[in-house]
Design a protein around this motif. Structure first.
Motif, PDB file in Angstrom:
ATOM      1  N   GLU A 223       0.825  -1.215   0.000  1.00  0.00           N
ATOM      2  CA  GLU A 223       0.000   0.000   0.000  1.00  0.00           C
ATOM      3  C   GLU A 223       0.854   1.257   0.000  1.00  0.00           C
ATOM      4  OE1 GLU A 223      -2.261  -3.406   0.861  1.00  0.00           O
ATOM      5  OE2 GLU A 223      -0.491  -2.678   1.961  1.00  0.00           O
ATOM      6  N   ASP A 224       2.016   1.210   0.672  1.00  0.00           N
ATOM      7  CA  ASP A 224       2.935   2.350   0.660  1.00  0.00           C
ATOM      8  C   ASP A 224       3.383   2.655  -0.768  1.00  0.00           C
ATOM      9  OD1 ASP A 224       2.917   2.537   3.458  1.00  0.00           O
ATOM     10  OD2 ASP A 224       4.642   1.188   3.666  1.00  0.00           O
ATOM     11  N   VAL A 225       3.734   1.620  -1.494  1.00  0.00           N
ATOM     12  CA  VAL A 225       4.194   1.795  -2.876  1.00  0.00           C
ATOM     13  C   VAL A 225       3.045   2.231  -3.770  1.00  0.00           C
ATOM     14  CG1 VAL A 225       5.238   0.640  -4.863  1.00  0.00           C
ATOM     15  CG2 VAL A 225       6.063   0.128  -2.560  1.00  0.00           C
ATOM     16  N   ALA A 226       1.878   1.655  -3.565  1.00  0.00           N
ATOM     17  CA  ALA A 226       0.719   1.993  -4.382  1.00  0.00           C
ATOM     18  C   ALA A 226       0.393   3.479  -4.309  1.00  0.00           C
ATOM     19  CB  ALA A 226      -0.493   1.166  -3.953  1.00  0.00           C
ATOM     20  N   ASP A 227       0.528   4.067  -3.137  1.00  0.00           N
ATOM     21  CA  ASP A 227       0.240   5.494  -2.983  1.00  0.00           C
ATOM     22  C   ASP A 227       1.162   6.348  -3.853  1.00  0.00           C
ATOM     23  OD1 ASP A 227      -1.815   5.051  -1.225  1.00  0.00           O
ATOM     24  OD2 ASP A 227      -0.657   5.503   0.582  1.00  0.00           O
ATOM     25  N   VAL A 228       2.417   5.950  -3.962  1.00  0.00           N
ATOM     26  CA  VAL A 228       3.361   6.724  -4.778  1.00  0.00           C
ATOM     27  C   VAL A 228       3.079   6.525  -6.264  1.00  0.00           C
ATOM     28  CG1 VAL A 228       5.795   7.122  -5.290  1.00  0.00           C
ATOM     29  CG2 VAL A 228       5.086   6.623  -2.951  1.00  0.00           C
ATOM     30  N   VAL A 229       2.625   5.341  -6.634  1.00  0.00           N
ATOM     31  CA  VAL A 229       2.195   5.111  -8.016  1.00  0.00           C
ATOM     32  C   VAL A 229       1.046   6.054  -8.363  1.00  0.00           C
ATOM     33  CG1 VAL A 229       1.155   3.448  -9.604  1.00  0.00           C
ATOM     34  CG2 VAL A 229       2.998   2.715  -8.067  1.00  0.00           C
ATOM     35  N   LEU A 230       0.107   6.221  -7.441  1.00  0.00           N
ATOM     36  CA  LEU A 230      -0.999   7.166  -7.662  1.00  0.00           C
ATOM     37  C   LEU A 230      -0.479   8.580  -7.864  1.00  0.00           C
ATOM     38  CD1 LEU A 230      -3.800   6.129  -5.124  1.00  0.00           C
ATOM     39  CD2 LEU A 230      -3.517   5.421  -7.500  1.00  0.00           C
ATOM     40  N   PHE A 231       0.534   8.963  -7.114  1.00  0.00           N
ATOM     41  CA  PHE A 231       1.119  10.300  -7.279  1.00  0.00           C
ATOM     42  C   PHE A 231       1.625  10.498  -8.702  1.00  0.00           C
ATOM     43  CE2 PHE A 231       5.286  12.458  -7.466  1.00  0.00           C
ATOM     44  CZ  PHE A 231       4.863  13.766  -7.315  1.00  0.00           C
TER      45      PHE A 231
END
Length: 254
Positions: A223-231
Motif C-alpha cells: 500500500e505504501d508503494v501503491a500510494d506513490v504510483v498514484l502520485f
C-alpha cells in the motif's frame, strides 16, 4: 487528467503489489484493467473488490505483443475509451529469498533473459500498444515498478536486479521520446515488501533487520508503494518525468 477519468492498466495485478495498486486506483474512481497471466480466480477477486462496472480482468502474457495488443482492444471496447495509464508491475518467475538464488558460479544466462523479458520486453510491449492512443489524447502516464536493490544490491538477486536496472534505462529513454506528446514515464522502486506472495519465502530475520536499519523503523508495504504510483499518475506529478523514486522508508537514500 484527474485519476477518476483515467483508464489504468496494471500488469500482474492478481496478487501482491499489483493487486494493491489496482485497488488503490479503484478507490479513486478510475477504471482499472486487472491483467493476469495464470491466476484468473485471484484477478476476478480484485475486480469484485473494485466493482465490476469499474474493473475488468484480462488474461495476457505481457511478453507476447499480440496478446498485449488484444488486451488494449478489449479494454477500449469494455470501457468505451482507451487506456490512459500503464503500470508495468508484472514479475516473472521470481521469489525473494537470497539463500535460494544462484550466484555467479551457478547462475545461467537464461535466468537473466527471463528477467529482461519480464521487465524490459513487457514494458516495451505495453508502451508500443498504448502509445498511439496516448499521443492522440496528448496525455499518458507510464509508471514502471523497479527495486531499491539497483542502488543497494545487498542480496544476490543478480538477474532480477539487472533486469530492473535495464528497465530504469528504458524508463529514461522513453521519458525523453514521449515527453513532447504529454506522456510522462517514471519508476517507483520499492524495498522488500511486507508481505506478498513473492516475499513469502523471505526469512523473518530479514524483515527484522530491515526495520532496524530503516529510518522509519518499518518494512514497506504494498500500500505504501501503491500510494506513490498514484502520485505519478495524478496531476500532482505533471512536471515530473524520467525519475526513479525509491519507496523504502529511507533505507536507500539517493
Amino acid at each position: 487528467m484527474d485519476l477518476k477519468e483515467q483508464v489504468v492498466l496494471v500488469t500482474g495485478a492478481s496478487r501482491g503489489l499489483g493487486a494493491a495498486i489496482a485497488k488503490a486506483f479503484g478507490e479513486t474512481g478510475a477504471k482499472v484493467v486487472v491483467n493476469y497471466f495464470m491466476n484468473k480466480e485471484k484477478a476476478e477477486e480484485v475486480v469484485e473488490q473494485i466493482g465490476n462496472e469499474r474493473a475488468l480482468a484480462i488474461q495476457a502474457d505481457v511478453r507476447n505483443l499480440e496478446e498485449v495488443n488484444a488486451l488494449f482492444v478489449k479494454a477500449r471496447n469494455y470501457f468505451k475509451k482507451p487506456i490512459t495509464t500503464i503500470v508495468n508491475n508484472a514479475l516473472i518467475d521470481f521469489t525473494f529469498n537470497g539463500e535460494l538464488r544462484n550466484k555467479l558460479d551457478s547462475i545461467k544466462w537464461n535466468e537473466f533473459q527471463t528477467q529482461f523479458e519480464g521487465s524490459v520486453k513487457a514494458a516495451f510491449h505495453t508502451l508500443q500498444a498504448g502509445r498511439a492512443d496516448m499521443v492522440n489524447q496528448n496525455f499518458g502516464r507510464i509508471i514502471n515498478i523497479g527495486t531499491n536493490l539497483v542502488q543497494n544490491p545487498v542480496v544476490p538477486y543478480h538477474d532480477y536486479n539487472t533486469g530492473k536496472a535495464a528497465l530504469l534505462g528504458f524508463t529514461r529513454s522513453m521519458a525523453k521520446e514521449l515527453g513532447p506528446n504529454g506522456i510522462t514515464v517514471n519508476m517507483v522502486s520499492g524495498g522488500l515488501l511486507n508481505k506478498t506472495d513473492a516475499s513469502a519465502e523471505t526469512p523473518d530475520a530479514v524483515f527484522k533487520l530491515i526495520k532496524e536499519e530503516t529510518p522509519l523503523q518499518k518494512a514497506t508495504t504494498p500500500e505504501d508503494v501503491a500510494d506513490v504510483v498514484l502520485f505519478f499518475a495524478s496531476p500532482l506529478s505533471r512536471a515530473v518525468t524520467g525519475q526513479n523514486l525509491v519507496v523504502d522508508g529511507g533505507l536507500v537514500m539517493n
